[in-house]
Design a protein around this motif. Structure first.
Motif, PDB file in Angstrom:
ATOM      1  N   LEU A   1      41.867   8.420 -63.121  1.00 45.48           N
ATOM      2  CA  LEU A   1      42.725   6.949 -63.827  1.00 45.48           C
ATOM      3  C   LEU A   1      41.273   6.567 -64.578  1.00 45.48           C
ATOM      4  N   LEU A   2      40.468   6.518 -64.084  1.00 47.64           N
ATOM      5  CA  LEU A   2      39.013   6.167 -64.907  1.00 47.64           C
ATOM      6  C   LEU A   2      38.576   6.624 -66.516  1.00 47.64           C
ATOM      7  N   GLU A   3      39.078   7.782 -66.030  1.00 47.49           N
ATOM      8  CA  GLU A   3      38.402   8.836 -67.362  1.00 47.49           C
ATOM      9  C   GLU A   3      39.549   8.484 -68.646  1.00 47.49           C
ATOM     10  N   LYS A   4      40.725   7.695 -67.957  1.00 46.85           N
ATOM     11  CA  LYS A   4      42.010   7.627 -68.741  1.00 46.85           C
ATOM     12  C   LYS A   4      41.518   6.607 -69.529  1.00 46.85           C
ATOM     13  N   ALA A   5      40.725   5.347 -68.880  1.00 49.91           N
ATOM     14  CA  ALA A   5      39.791   4.632 -68.932  1.00 49.91           C
ATOM     15  C   ALA A   5      39.072   4.155 -69.689  1.00 49.91           C
ATOM     16  N   GLY A   6      38.775   5.378 -70.110  1.00 52.47           N
ATOM     17  CA  GLY A   6      37.488   5.812 -70.925  1.00 52.47           C
ATOM     18  C   GLY A   6      35.729   5.771 -70.493  1.00 52.47           C
ATOM     19  N   ALA A   7      35.993   5.363 -68.955  1.00 51.47           N
ATOM     20  CA  ALA A   7      34.995   5.344 -68.372  1.00 51.47           C
ATOM     21  C   ALA A   7      34.562   7.640 -68.365  1.00 51.47           C
ATOM     22  N   GLU A   8      32.998   7.462 -68.605  1.00 58.94           N
ATOM     23  CA  GLU A   8      32.151   8.941 -67.606  1.00 58.94           C
ATOM     24  C   GLU A   8      32.283   9.196 -66.413  1.00 58.94           C
ATOM     25  N   VAL A   9      32.830  10.815 -65.613  1.00 60.33           N
ATOM     26  CA  VAL A   9      32.842  10.114 -64.326  1.00 60.33           C
ATOM     27  C   VAL A   9      31.971  11.303 -63.389  1.00 60.33           C
ATOM     28  N   PHE A  10      31.329  11.534 -63.042  1.00 60.09           N
ATOM     29  CA  PHE A  10      30.462  12.595 -62.103  1.00 60.09           C
ATOM     30  C   PHE A  10      31.220  12.627 -60.439  1.00 60.09           C
ATOM     31  N   MET A  11      31.518  14.127 -60.495  1.00 62.41           N
ATOM     32  CA  MET A  11      31.908  13.781 -58.576  1.00 62.41           C
ATOM     33  C   MET A  11      30.822  14.721 -57.936  1.00 62.41           C
ATOM     34  N   THR A  12      30.046  14.374 -56.453  1.00 61.03           N
ATOM     35  CA  THR A  12      29.065  15.116 -55.468  1.00 61.03           C
ATOM     36  C   THR A  12      29.820  15.986 -55.429  1.00 61.03           C
ATOM     37  N   ARG A  13      30.963  16.406 -55.412  1.00 62.53           N
ATOM     38  CA  ARG A  13      32.013  17.494 -55.304  1.00 62.53           C
ATOM     39  C   ARG A  13      33.229  17.450 -55.907  1.00 62.53           C
ATOM     40  N   THR A  14      33.997  19.241 -56.258  1.00 59.44           N
ATOM     41  CA  THR A  14      35.418  18.400 -56.659  1.00 59.44           C
ATOM     42  C   THR A  14      36.376  20.155 -56.122  1.00 59.44           C
ATOM     43  N   THR A  15      35.835  20.499 -55.270  1.00 55.64           N
ATOM     44  CA  THR A  15      36.021  21.221 -54.189  1.00 55.64           C
ATOM     45  C   THR A  15      35.834  21.240 -52.140  1.00 55.64           C
ATOM     46  N   ASP A  16      36.540  21.919 -51.704  1.00 60.37           N
ATOM     47  CA  ASP A  16      36.290  22.276 -49.782  1.00 60.37           C
ATOM     48  C   ASP A  16      35.341  22.859 -49.984  1.00 60.37           C
ATOM     49  N   ALA A  17      33.756  21.697 -49.994  1.00 58.28           N
ATOM     50  CA  ALA A  17      32.679  22.206 -50.134  1.00 58.28           C
ATOM     51  C   ALA A  17      31.397  21.644 -49.614  1.00 58.28           C
ATOM     52  N   LEU A  18      30.638  22.055 -48.701  1.00 60.83           N
ATOM     53  CA  LEU A  18      29.463  20.616 -48.953  1.00 60.83           C
ATOM     54  C   LEU A  18      28.074  21.119 -50.096  1.00 60.83           C
ATOM     55  N   LEU A  19      27.536  20.790 -50.165  1.00 58.16           N
ATOM     56  CA  LEU A  19      26.597  20.365 -51.445  1.00 58.16           C
ATOM     57  C   LEU A  19      25.462  21.674 -51.341  1.00 58.16           C
ATOM     58  N   ASP A  20      25.119  21.625 -49.619  1.00 58.01           N
ATOM     59  CA  ASP A  20      24.136  21.941 -49.105  1.00 58.01           C
ATOM     60  C   ASP A  20      24.670  23.514 -48.060  1.00 58.01           C
TER      61      ASP A  20
ATOM     62  N   PRO B   1      33.245  12.001 -52.939  1.00 58.54           N
ATOM     63  CA  PRO B   1      34.325  11.979 -51.262  1.00 58.54           C
ATOM     64  C   PRO B   1      33.485  12.986 -50.557  1.00 58.54           C
ATOM     65  N   GLY B   2      33.763  11.887 -49.396  1.00 57.89           N
ATOM     66  CA  GLY B   2      32.706  12.804 -47.930  1.00 57.89           C
ATOM     67  C   GLY B   2      33.640  13.855 -47.677  1.00 57.89           C
ATOM     68  N   HIS B   3      32.308  14.131 -47.286  1.00 57.87           N
ATOM     69  CA  HIS B   3      32.925  15.851 -46.813  1.00 57.87           C
ATOM     70  C   HIS B   3      32.789  16.877 -46.510  1.00 57.87           C
ATOM     71  N   GLY B   4      33.062  17.853 -46.706  1.00 62.66           N
ATOM     72  CA  GLY B   4      33.862  18.569 -47.168  1.00 62.66           C
ATOM     73  C   GLY B   4      33.918  20.579 -47.188  1.00 62.66           C
ATOM     74  N   GLY B   5      33.913  21.535 -46.973  1.00 59.13           N
ATOM     75  CA  GLY B   5      33.856  22.809 -46.203  1.00 59.13           C
ATOM     76  C   GLY B   5      33.614  22.931 -44.396  1.00 59.13           C
ATOM     77  N   THR B   6      32.385  23.278 -43.952  1.00 60.20           N
ATOM     78  CA  THR B   6      32.391  23.151 -43.437  1.00 60.20           C
ATOM     79  C   THR B   6      31.699  21.949 -42.387  1.00 60.20           C
ATOM     80  N   ASP B   7      31.795  20.582 -42.678  1.00 60.10           N
ATOM     81  CA  ASP B   7      31.554  19.587 -42.270  1.00 60.10           C
ATOM     82  C   ASP B   7      33.443  18.492 -42.473  1.00 60.10           C
ATOM     83  N   PRO B   8      34.363  19.358 -41.667  1.00 59.90           N
ATOM     84  CA  PRO B   8      35.260  18.617 -41.674  1.00 59.90           C
ATOM     85  C   PRO B   8      35.653  16.830 -41.351  1.00 59.90           C
ATOM     86  N   GLY B   9      34.548  16.065 -41.025  1.00 55.98           N
ATOM     87  CA  GLY B   9      34.333  14.806 -40.807  1.00 55.98           C
ATOM     88  C   GLY B   9      35.397  14.627 -39.833  1.00 55.98           C
ATOM     89  N   ALA B  10      36.077  13.224 -39.938  1.00 59.82           N
ATOM     90  CA  ALA B  10      36.738  12.606 -38.299  1.00 59.82           C
ATOM     91  C   ALA B  10      37.766  13.534 -38.255  1.00 59.82           C
TER      92      ALA B  10
END
Ligand SMILES: [Zn+2]
Length: 346
Positions: free
Chosen positions: A189-208, A157-166
């Motif tokens: 939806l993906l997990e329900k279909a049996g996929a494994e999911v990784f998210m770069t962020r799950t909260t309102d925060a940047l990785l940096d 999911p793009g942006h987050g935290g101190t970077d609001p995006g547009a």
């Protein structure tokens, strides 16, 4: 080579070949150790004819996995008429290679045209889904069954935290506040279909954690790229909402990077995702475009979806609607399912 599942002959060949391969590696290491002592080793090695059997080009390891030991060049790949063609050594970058003839059959062939060497794989008898992965010694082509079950998918999911995006001009909607709920719903939806999911962020925060408002997000994007590569997904998607300096521009754009390792697969995914987004949201088609964003420089096939223009009054209102994340997530899910040829997607 036999690609059929559970073929003991293939397994036995693989074991014998693994032994030969180990010996060949040892031989190569010794050879390299001696040649590297030569003062001016400028001479480019001549490509060795297939069958001379010095360095194994192809190593058949597990079912549906073909390891290719490429000494120098990054392969470029394309799929034409149900065949995967890899350019192993582009012109001007000649390298020593050979292949075990016993590992070549009607499914697989290597041909040389001038200084270029091509590997062609007939895809007809193989599981329909495959991707290239880097290994210690080269690349492996891994074939997978169709469907979402067991597939590893990265959501960014793009942006987050101190970077609001547009930021929307009419409602003040922040891009980061739309991308995250879409990704969270898509994960479900993906997990329900049996996929494994990784998210770069799950909260309102940047990785940096060092990022300050208004500063460059490049360090954050590098972290996103590296975290996606570390997860080694079968597919990665970044979710964004577009913006332009004038309010009239609107519609859907989907990006992929044709120069990435699995760029040829990323294009297929982009086509499916773009088609379903257009179908579902019924907005202007602004096309599928080549981009080199850091999150598209990952090894997995990767797509970046720019879902509507937050700078357009009408589309900002659509993005702000409470049911929009659900609607967009369902569309992305159907597009990803179509890419993995999962019948549950339609
Ligand atoms: Zn964005």
């Amino acid at each position: 080579m036999n690609f059929r599942r559970g073929d003991n002959n293939t397994k036995q060949k693989a074991r014998v070949f693994f032994l030969l391969f180990t010996l060949a590696c040892l031989g190569l290491s010794l050879a390299l150790a001696f040649t590297s002592r030569g003062a001016a080793a400028k001479e480019i090695p001549r490509p060795v004819r297939i069958g001379e059997n010095r360095v194994p080009l192809l190593q058949w390891q597990e079912q549906f996995t073909l390891n290719i030991n490429i000494l120098s060049a990054m392969p470029s790949c394309k799929v034409v008429a149900n065949k995967l063609e890899m350019t192993l050594y582009p012109e001007g970058d000649q390298a020593l290679f050979s292949a075990e003839e016993q590992f070549l059959d009607q499914n697989l062939s290597v041909r040389q045209a001038g200084a270029e060497v091509f590997l062609t794989v007939e895809l007809g008898n193989l599981p329909p889904f495959f991707s290239l992965r880097p290994t210690d010694r080269g690349y492996s082509i891994q074939w997978l069954e169709a469907g979402l079950k067991g597939k590893r998918i990265a959501l960014d999911p793009g942006h987050g935290g101190t970077d609001p995006g547009a930021v929307g001009r009419h409602l003040g909607l922040l891009e980061k506040d739309v991308t995250l709920p879409i990704a969270l719903k898509l994960r479900a939806l993906l997990e329900k279909a049996g996929a494994e999911v990784f998210m770069t962020r799950t909260t309102d925060a940047l990785l940096d954690p060092e990022h300050r408002q208004g500063r460059s997000v490049r360090p954050d994007l590098l972290l996103r790229r590296d975290s996606i590569d570390a997860y080694s997904p079968d597919f990665s998607i970044s979710i964004h909402h577009n913006s332009w300096k004038t309010g009239d521009v609107q519609g859907l754009e989907t990006y992929y990077n044709p120069g990435s390792l699995n760029g040829f697969l990323a294009k297929e995914a982009a086509v499916e995702i773009h088609r379903v987004l257009l179908d579902t949201l019924q907005r202007r088609d602004r096309g599928i475009k080549d981009k080199k964003d850091l999150v598209l420089q990952v090894k997995a096939p990767a797509v970046l979806a720019e879902i509507l223009y937050i700078s357009n009054k009408e589309e900002e209102a659509l993005l702000a609607a409470p049911d929009f994340p659900e609607q967009a997530a369902k569309a992305l899910f159907r597009g990803i399912a179509a890419y993995f040829q999962d019948p549950g997607g339609e």
